[in-house]
Design an enzyme around this catalytic site. Structure first.
Site, PDB file in Angstrom:
ATOM      1  N   ALA A 289      17.344  -8.810 -14.048  1.00  0.00           N
ATOM      2  CA  ALA A 289      16.546  -7.335 -13.697  1.00  0.00           C
ATOM      3  C   ALA A 289      14.999  -7.986 -13.551  1.00  0.00           C
ATOM      4  CB  ALA A 289      16.639  -7.028 -15.258  1.00  0.00           C
TER       5      ALA A 289
ATOM      6  N   GLN B 138      -3.600 -17.554  13.031  1.00  0.00           N
ATOM      7  CA  GLN B 138      -3.538 -17.235  13.643  1.00  0.00           C
ATOM      8  C   GLN B 138      -5.004 -18.055  14.255  1.00  0.00           C
ATOM      9  OE1 GLN B 138      -0.694 -17.651  15.678  1.00  0.00           O
ATOM     10  NE2 GLN B 138      -1.250 -17.558  17.344  1.00  0.00           N
TER      11      GLN B 138
ATOM     12  N   GLU C  86       5.357  -7.192  -9.754  1.00  0.00           N
ATOM     13  CA  GLU C  86       5.329  -5.795 -10.115  1.00  0.00           C
ATOM     14  C   GLU C  86       5.735  -4.297  -8.981  1.00  0.00           C
ATOM     15  OE1 GLU C  86       1.056  -4.656 -12.117  1.00  0.00           O
ATOM     16  OE2 GLU C  86       0.753  -7.019 -12.267  1.00  0.00           O
TER      17      GLU C  86
END
Length: 390
Positions: free
Chosen positions: A130, A339, A366
């Site tokens: 959960a 990069q 969250e």
């Protein structure tokens, strides 16, 4: 309305900005290498009120509302995310459960300690089965004949659990039915018999931000430990705290993206290839342009979502929109930053390498990006159906 005027808040924000840039940024490598926040930084954060900036003033906090909270979060995001994590649960998902749903007695018992940082509160919701959707909660709370509750179960990835004094624990009281989801929230001191907090986890990034498994084995707490004294307020408390937290995490993402861009601009201005600063190359400029565009869009979106949350206009769809956009955006910005730095961007001593790992978590906790999209899409369809019915 916030309890803090815009003039006073400007001073608070300036103090936080100064603290982060002069005290924390120079010690980011130390935080990463030791996997801990240094004690003097923790104490300094307590001294300037960071453990309780979003707790109301009547309980000893600064009383900032979410529109002000996000401005600080954008500052917190500029450095190692472990700093914010240290006091994030007090101000956010754990502390807000008490602020919004606690009884007067519960607030009186805990909030002043939370606001001062003498109490660290953890939000114990997530379980192996959960995560973003708490409907699958398996931790159980059973009320005894004497009114006490006995709690059994396990939680995982609980932020600050190893440092906490209070576990705001969500447990199933009964199967979901027409009266509600049957999930209660319980205030459980960490030293309660039957509570075991495991060693903190080893994570990809965010070193210094500790998460741990927590086990509850026949943990007995009094009836007064039930948040709000109501068995069905737990789920609402979790959802409300998470929605507010999503706007905060979005703002944190903007701060991290800004740091990644600033590091990239410094690098592009002085690093040469073939005698030419790489910032003069148009393809590098295109990366920088995309980064700036995402950051400006994210900052505007965060401020809009926070204003809508505070006014009550939208506390469901806008937080999810802000979180999914900004957390995905910072992932792209961090990738471009590596990069631009080329091979050096992959080296541990480079700030952008740490940011790249740190921000990956923002799309997961969250509420994952997938969950945010379900909230947004489902909410829009419900609104459309309602409008169609007239």
């Amino acid at each position: 309305m916030s309890q803090v005027s815009s003039e006073d808040f400007a001073q608070i924000k300036d103090a936080v900005h100064e603290f982060i840039r002069t005290r924390v940024v120079p010690r980011e490598r130390e935080i990463a290498d030791t996997d801990a926040i240094p004690d003097d930084i923790r104490q300094a954060a307590k001294d300037i009120g960071l453990f309780g900036y979003a707790i109301p003033q009547e309980w000893g906090g600064l009383g900032l509302d979410l529109t002000q909270d996000v401005e600080l979060a954008m500052e917190f995001g500029y450095t190692a995310l472990a700093l914010r994590s240290m006091f994030g649960t007090n101000n956010g998902i754990a502390g807000q459960v008490l602020v919004n749903f606690g009884t007067d007695e519960q607030k009186g018992q805990w909030l002043e300690g939370i606001a001062s940082g003498d109490v660290v509160a953890s939000f114990a919701l997530t379980e192996p089965g959960a995560g973003s959707n708490p409907a699958g909660l398996r931790t159980k709370a059973v009320q005894q004949d004497d009114g006490d509750w006995v709690i059994d179960g396990a939680k995982c990835f609980i932020t600050n659990a190893a440092l906490s004094n209070l576990l705001v624990t969500f447990a199933r009281v009964r199967p979901a039915d027409e009266n509600g989801p049957g999930i209660g929230a319980f205030l459980i001191p960490t030293d309660t018999p039957g509570v075991t907090v495991a060693e903190h986890d080893e994570k990809m990034g965010q070193q210094g931000a500790w998460t741990s498994d927590v086990h509850y084995d026949g943990v007995r707490v009094p009836a007064s430990a039930l948040v709000g004294g109501d068995v069905d307020s737990g789920y609402k408390a979790a959802m409300t705290s998470l929605a507010r937290g999503r706007v905060h995490i979005a703002a944190l993402s903007v701060g991290s993206a800004q740091r990644a861009l600033d590091e990239s601009l410094r690098h592009a201005a002085v690093t040469t290839q073939g005698g030419t600063p790489i910032g003069d190359f148009q393809l590098v400029q295109a990366h920088l342009a995309d980064m700036q565009t995402g950051i400006m869009a994210g900052r505007a979106l965060v401020r809009d979502a926070a204003a809508k949350y505070v006014s009550g206009e939208d506390r469901r769809i806008s937080p999810s929109v802000a979180k999914v956009f900004c957390t995905e955006m910072v992932g792209q910005v961090a990738d471009k930053a590596v990069q631009i730095h080329g091979g050096s961007g992959y080296m541990r001593e480079m700030t952008v390498e740490r940011i790249y790992r740190d921000v990956r978590l923002l799309r997961l906790y969250e509420g994952t990006s997938e969950i945010q999209r379900l909230i947004i899409g489902g909410g829009l369809v419900r609104q459309a159906k309602k409008a169609a019915k007239g």
